[in-house]
Design a protein around this motif. Sequence first.
Motif, PDB file in Angstrom:
ATOM      1  N   PHE A 283      44.969  -3.794  26.420  1.00 37.68           N
ATOM      2  CA  PHE A 283      43.866  -4.766  26.478  1.00 37.68           C
ATOM      3  C   PHE A 283      43.904  -5.692  25.262  1.00 37.68           C
ATOM      4  O   PHE A 283      43.757  -6.914  25.382  1.00 37.68           O
ATOM      5  N   ARG A 284      44.161  -5.119  24.096  1.00 32.88           N
ATOM      6  CA  ARG A 284      44.187  -5.920  22.863  1.00 32.88           C
ATOM      7  C   ARG A 284      45.298  -6.979  22.951  1.00 32.88           C
ATOM      8  O   ARG A 284      45.105  -8.128  22.584  1.00 32.88           O
ATOM      9  N   ALA A 285      46.453  -6.550  23.485  1.00 34.38           N
ATOM     10  CA  ALA A 285      47.586  -7.486  23.575  1.00 34.38           C
ATOM     11  C   ALA A 285      47.271  -8.604  24.562  1.00 34.38           C
ATOM     12  O   ALA A 285      47.566  -9.779  24.306  1.00 34.38           O
ATOM     13  N   LYS A 286      46.644  -8.258  25.674  1.00 33.35           N
ATOM     14  CA  LYS A 286      46.326  -9.268  26.690  1.00 33.35           C
ATOM     15  C   LYS A 286      45.337 -10.291  26.123  1.00 33.35           C
ATOM     16  O   LYS A 286      45.489 -11.502  26.314  1.00 33.35           O
ATOM     17  N   MET A 287      44.324  -9.789  25.404  1.00 39.06           N
ATOM     18  CA  MET A 287      43.344 -10.700  24.818  1.00 39.06           C
ATOM     19  C   MET A 287      44.033 -11.636  23.812  1.00 39.06           C
ATOM     20  O   MET A 287      43.802 -12.846  23.813  1.00 39.06           O
ATOM     21  N   ALA A 288      44.895 -11.069  22.962  1.00 41.15           N
ATOM     22  CA  ALA A 288      45.580 -11.881  21.944  1.00 41.15           C
ATOM     23  C   ALA A 288      46.426 -12.964  22.592  1.00 41.15           C
ATOM     24  O   ALA A 288      46.439 -14.119  22.138  1.00 41.15           O
ATOM     25  N   GLU A 289      47.064 -12.606  23.685  1.00 41.25           N
ATOM     26  CA  GLU A 289      47.911 -13.577  24.402  1.00 41.25           C
ATOM     27  C   GLU A 289      47.071 -14.763  24.902  1.00 41.25           C
ATOM     28  O   GLU A 289      47.534 -15.892  24.986  1.00 41.25           O
ATOM     29  N   LEU A 290      45.812 -14.485  25.224  1.00 48.67           N
ATOM     30  CA  LEU A 290      44.921 -15.543  25.735  1.00 48.67           C
ATOM     31  C   LEU A 290      44.124 -16.218  24.608  1.00 48.67           C
ATOM     32  O   LEU A 290      43.176 -16.948  24.853  1.00 48.67           O
ATOM     33  N   GLY A 291      44.498 -15.924  23.379  1.00 49.24           N
ATOM     34  CA  GLY A 291      43.809 -16.550  22.239  1.00 49.24           C
ATOM     35  C   GLY A 291      42.528 -15.841  21.852  1.00 49.24           C
ATOM     36  O   GLY A 291      41.779 -16.305  21.001  1.00 49.24           O
ATOM     37  N   ALA A 292      42.231 -14.705  22.499  1.00 49.17           N
ATOM     38  CA  ALA A 292      40.969 -13.989  22.254  1.00 49.17           C
ATOM     39  C   ALA A 292      41.197 -12.760  21.393  1.00 49.17           C
ATOM     40  O   ALA A 292      42.328 -12.441  21.035  1.00 49.17           O
ATOM     41  N   GLU A 293      40.121 -12.061  21.083  1.00 48.91           N
ATOM     42  CA  GLU A 293      40.238 -10.875  20.237  1.00 48.91           C
ATOM     43  C   GLU A 293      39.330  -9.765  20.766  1.00 48.91           C
ATOM     44  O   GLU A 293      38.104  -9.951  20.864  1.00 48.91           O
ATOM     45  N   ALA A 294      39.929  -8.631  21.130  1.00 52.16           N
ATOM     46  CA  ALA A 294      39.118  -7.483  21.555  1.00 52.16           C
ATOM     47  C   ALA A 294      38.330  -6.998  20.348  1.00 52.16           C
ATOM     48  O   ALA A 294      38.847  -7.018  19.231  1.00 52.16           O
ATOM     49  N   VAL A 295      37.075  -6.573  20.542  1.00 52.25           N
ATOM     50  CA  VAL A 295      36.268  -6.122  19.397  1.00 52.25           C
ATOM     51  C   VAL A 295      36.773  -4.760  18.933  1.00 52.25           C
ATOM     52  O   VAL A 295      37.378  -4.022  19.711  1.00 52.25           O
ATOM     53  N   PRO A 296      36.514  -4.401  17.661  1.00 50.22           N
ATOM     54  CA  PRO A 296      36.822  -3.033  17.259  1.00 50.22           C
ATOM     55  C   PRO A 296      35.896  -2.065  18.009  1.00 50.22           C
ATOM     56  O   PRO A 296      34.787  -2.449  18.403  1.00 50.22           O
ATOM     57  N   ALA A 297      36.355  -0.818  18.214  1.00 46.82           N
ATOM     58  CA  ALA A 297      35.606   0.135  19.047  1.00 46.82           C
ATOM     59  C   ALA A 297      34.163   0.333  18.575  1.00 46.82           C
ATOM     60  O   ALA A 297      33.259   0.527  19.392  1.00 46.82           O
ATOM     61  N   GLN A 298      33.922   0.230  17.257  1.00 46.98           N
ATOM     62  CA  GLN A 298      32.542   0.464  16.795  1.00 46.98           C
ATOM     63  C   GLN A 298      31.560  -0.633  17.238  1.00 46.98           C
ATOM     64  O   GLN A 298      30.357  -0.428  17.180  1.00 46.98           O
ATOM     65  N   ARG A 299      32.102  -1.769  17.726  1.00 45.44           N
ATOM     66  CA  ARG A 299      31.201  -2.794  18.268  1.00 45.44           C
ATOM     67  C   ARG A 299      30.966  -2.603  19.774  1.00 45.44           C
ATOM     68  O   ARG A 299      30.090  -3.259  20.351  1.00 45.44           O
ATOM     69  N   ALA A 300      31.746  -1.720  20.378  1.00 45.16           N
ATOM     70  CA  ALA A 300      31.584  -1.483  21.814  1.00 45.16           C
ATOM     71  C   ALA A 300      30.576  -0.361  22.049  1.00 45.16           C
ATOM     72  O   ALA A 300      30.798   0.542  22.853  1.00 45.16           O
ATOM     73  N   THR A 301      29.464  -0.397  21.318  1.00 45.62           N
ATOM     74  CA  THR A 301      28.443   0.654  21.435  1.00 45.62           C
ATOM     75  C   THR A 301      27.066   0.034  21.699  1.00 45.62           C
ATOM     76  O   THR A 301      26.823  -1.114  21.319  1.00 45.62           O
ATOM     77  N   PRO A 302      26.163   0.804  22.322  1.00 42.32           N
ATOM     78  CA  PRO A 302      24.822   0.276  22.615  1.00 42.32           C
ATOM     79  C   PRO A 302      24.089  -0.197  21.355  1.00 42.32           C
ATOM     80  O   PRO A 302      23.495  -1.288  21.352  1.00 42.32           O
ATOM     81  N   ASP A 303      24.122   0.591  20.281  1.00 41.66           N
ATOM     82  CA  ASP A 303      23.368   0.223  19.074  1.00 41.66           C
ATOM     83  C   ASP A 303      23.879  -1.066  18.467  1.00 41.66           C
ATOM     84  O   ASP A 303      23.104  -1.940  18.076  1.00 41.66           O
TER      85      ASP A 303
END
Length: 328
Positions: A283-303
């Motif tokens: 997923f990280r590689a695909k996002m980078a290829e599209l100019g985007a950036e996957a968030v670090p896992a600690q941002r993928a949380t409800p809080d």
Amino acid sequence: MKRVAKMVAAAMAVSAMGVATGAYAQEYPGSKPVTAVVPFAAGGPTDKVSRELTMIMSKHLGATIVIENLGGAGGTIGAKKVVQAKNDGHTVLIHHIGMSTAPALYRNLGFDPLKDFEMVGEIADVPMVLVGNKSLPPNTFKDLVPYIKANASKLSLANAGIGSASHLCGLLFQSAIQTELTTVPYKGTAPALTDILGGQVNLMCDQTTNIAGQLKAGALKPYAAMQSRRVEAFKDIPTAAEQGLPGVEVKIWHAMYAPKGTPKPVIDKLSAALQKSVADPAFRAKMAELGAEAVPAQRATPDSLRTFLGAEINKWTPVIKKAGVYAD
Ligand code: ASP
């Protein structure tokens, strides 16, 4: 005695509910697929982030995630559908920055992004680039600005509806150059891009996830990256600030939500799967290829999402109020 019996009955009912929720959560997701509502057209930037994510997240969640595109009104129609959906973990919403701008843009929004959803977590940040049809005379942003000022009545700016990222970016741009263009709303920037390429509309602020292919093929004129630094995957496109227009910066963040009342253990399972997905190298590689950036896992949380969404609402509300733009 009667009172005691009533209290016992109430206590039993509560614990039965707990057992039911616990058993349900344990079995979740089961064999039923999860529907991810994407509030923009298929093939567009939000759709692309969502499809890449759900492909990987299906594996981490152990259930098929199917996408339902429900575009219109800057993403608010799709969001409303999820507010009204069954809160059993089988419907989620994938939305972007529009979740934080809608409360200021729509006086009759009909939902509260912070109160009417359960937060699952953030997904990815996507930069925006101002692009134009190949036949537009200016080749650089520096030349584009005076050209727009001289030809404003003849030029059009596409967006994905009021409250979309493209609308917000366009607003900031028009306000920075103090010139208004004719804006043309679509149900997503995928159909808008078709018209930019065909020359029916002239300009658009779009996410790199939608235009990466066209940028690489030279099918569009890229005028400026609308963020403080150049986009990693498109280093040759200067920022608006570098070309004399500081402050036009919009980072398009994406996140996942569930209807209010979705049981916490279910949200935990969704969030755990989301955290694994954003950390997944594919997923990280695909996002980078599209100019985007996957968030670090600690941002993928409800809080983290709750705090961030609240901060974004507080950031955009005064900007939009000051611009005096409303969708309704
Ligand atoms: N995310 C895009 C925007 O807000 C719309 C889309 O995904 O088509 O401009």
